[in-house]
Design a protein around this motif. Structure first.
Motif, short mmCIF file in Angstrom:
data_model
loop_
_atom_site.label_atom_id
_atom_site.label_comp_id
_atom_site.label_asym_id
_atom_site.label_seq_id
_atom_site.Cartn_x
_atom_site.Cartn_y
_atom_site.Cartn_z
N VAL A 157 0.84 -1.20 0.00
CA VAL A 157 0.00 0.00 0.00
C VAL A 157 0.88 1.25 0.00
O VAL A 157 0.64 2.20 -0.76
N LEU A 158 1.91 1.25 0.85
CA LEU A 158 2.80 2.41 0.91
C LEU A 158 3.51 2.63 -0.42
O LEU A 158 3.64 3.77 -0.89
N LEU A 159 3.99 1.56 -1.04
CA LEU A 159 4.65 1.68 -2.34
C LEU A 159 3.68 2.16 -3.41
O LEU A 159 4.04 2.99 -4.26
N GLY A 160 2.47 1.65 -3.39
CA GLY A 160 1.46 2.10 -4.35
C GLY A 160 1.15 3.58 -4.20
O GLY A 160 1.00 4.29 -5.19
N ASN A 161 1.09 4.04 -2.98
CA ASN A 161 0.84 5.46 -2.74
C ASN A 161 1.98 6.33 -3.25
O ASN A 161 1.77 7.50 -3.59
N LYS A 162 3.18 5.76 -3.31
CA LYS A 162 4.34 6.49 -3.84
C LYS A 162 4.48 6.30 -5.35
O LYS A 162 5.47 6.69 -5.94
N LYS A 163 3.48 5.67 -5.95
CA LYS A 163 3.44 5.39 -7.39
C LYS A 163 4.56 4.46 -7.85
O LYS A 163 4.99 4.49 -9.00
N GLU A 164 5.01 3.60 -6.96
CA GLU A 164 5.98 2.55 -7.29
C GLU A 164 5.18 1.26 -7.48
O GLU A 164 5.14 0.40 -6.60
N TYR A 165 4.55 1.16 -8.65
CA TYR A 165 3.53 0.15 -8.86
C TYR A 165 4.07 -1.28 -8.98
O TYR A 165 3.48 -2.20 -8.43
N GLU A 166 5.16 -1.48 -9.69
CA GLU A 166 5.70 -2.83 -9.83
C GLU A 166 6.18 -3.40 -8.49
O GLU A 166 5.85 -4.54 -8.14
N PRO A 167 6.96 -2.62 -7.70
CA PRO A 167 7.32 -3.14 -6.37
C PRO A 167 6.10 -3.37 -5.47
O PRO A 167 6.08 -4.33 -4.69
#
Length: 163
Positions: free
Chosen positions: A103-113
């Motif tokens: 969720v945190l990575l998605g919020n940072k727009k780091e979609y693949e990780p």
């Protein structure tokens, strides 16, 4: 004489251990209460007391610190705590930690990780429906986004300059 000293030492040690357990239980209750009342900065402080003063080390504590840090806006700290909690032997807890990291990575727009974290959450606990939802939603979004990019690229190549 030695029995007297031994008895005295025993009576001095027992209350000390009882006091420590009582203080530990109070600290745990205080940490839980501050989280439950959405006082996340205080919750972080109270959870760190468990680590610093009582030497408590547990993946559950790391996960709770991650949640408190996330809601307090300390996202880098939250990520670190979730990463520590994700190696828990408790597969459900590890799955939750991977999901929150995603969720945190998605919020940072780091979609693949983020997608990778959601997948790891499902590997740990295939019944984690929140992680499944997050994984499927993000995977479809990434696929559609790639299709849109490909379509845009093709339409740009087909256009001819006006002379």
């Amino acid at each position: 004489m030695s029995w007297t000293k031994l008895t005295l030492a025993l009576f001095l040690l027992i209350p000390a251990s009882w006091t420590r357990v009582s203080r530990l239980n109070s600290a745990i209750d205080l940490a839980a209460e501050s989280y439950a009342t959405a006082e996340y900065e205080q919750s972080i402080t109270n959870h760190l007391v468990l680590v610093d003063e009582f030497g408590v080390v547990s993946p559950s504590l790391d996960y709770n610190l991650g949640l408190s840090s996330q809601y307090a806006g300390k996202l880098d700290e939250a990520t670190s705590y979730y990463d520590k909690a994700s190696i828990a032997s408790d597969k459900t807890l590890a799955s939750f930690a991977f999901n929150q990291g995603g969720v945190l990575l998605g919020n940072k727009k780091e979609y693949e990780p983020a997608l990778s974290k959601f997948k790891s959450a499902l590997i740990q606990d295939p019944n984690n429906e929140v992680a499944r939802h997050n994984y499927e939603l993000l995977a479809r979004w990434i696929e559609r986004d790639q299709e849109r990019k490909d379509l845009t690229l093709r339409s740009v190549k087909k256009q001819r300059p006006i002379a």
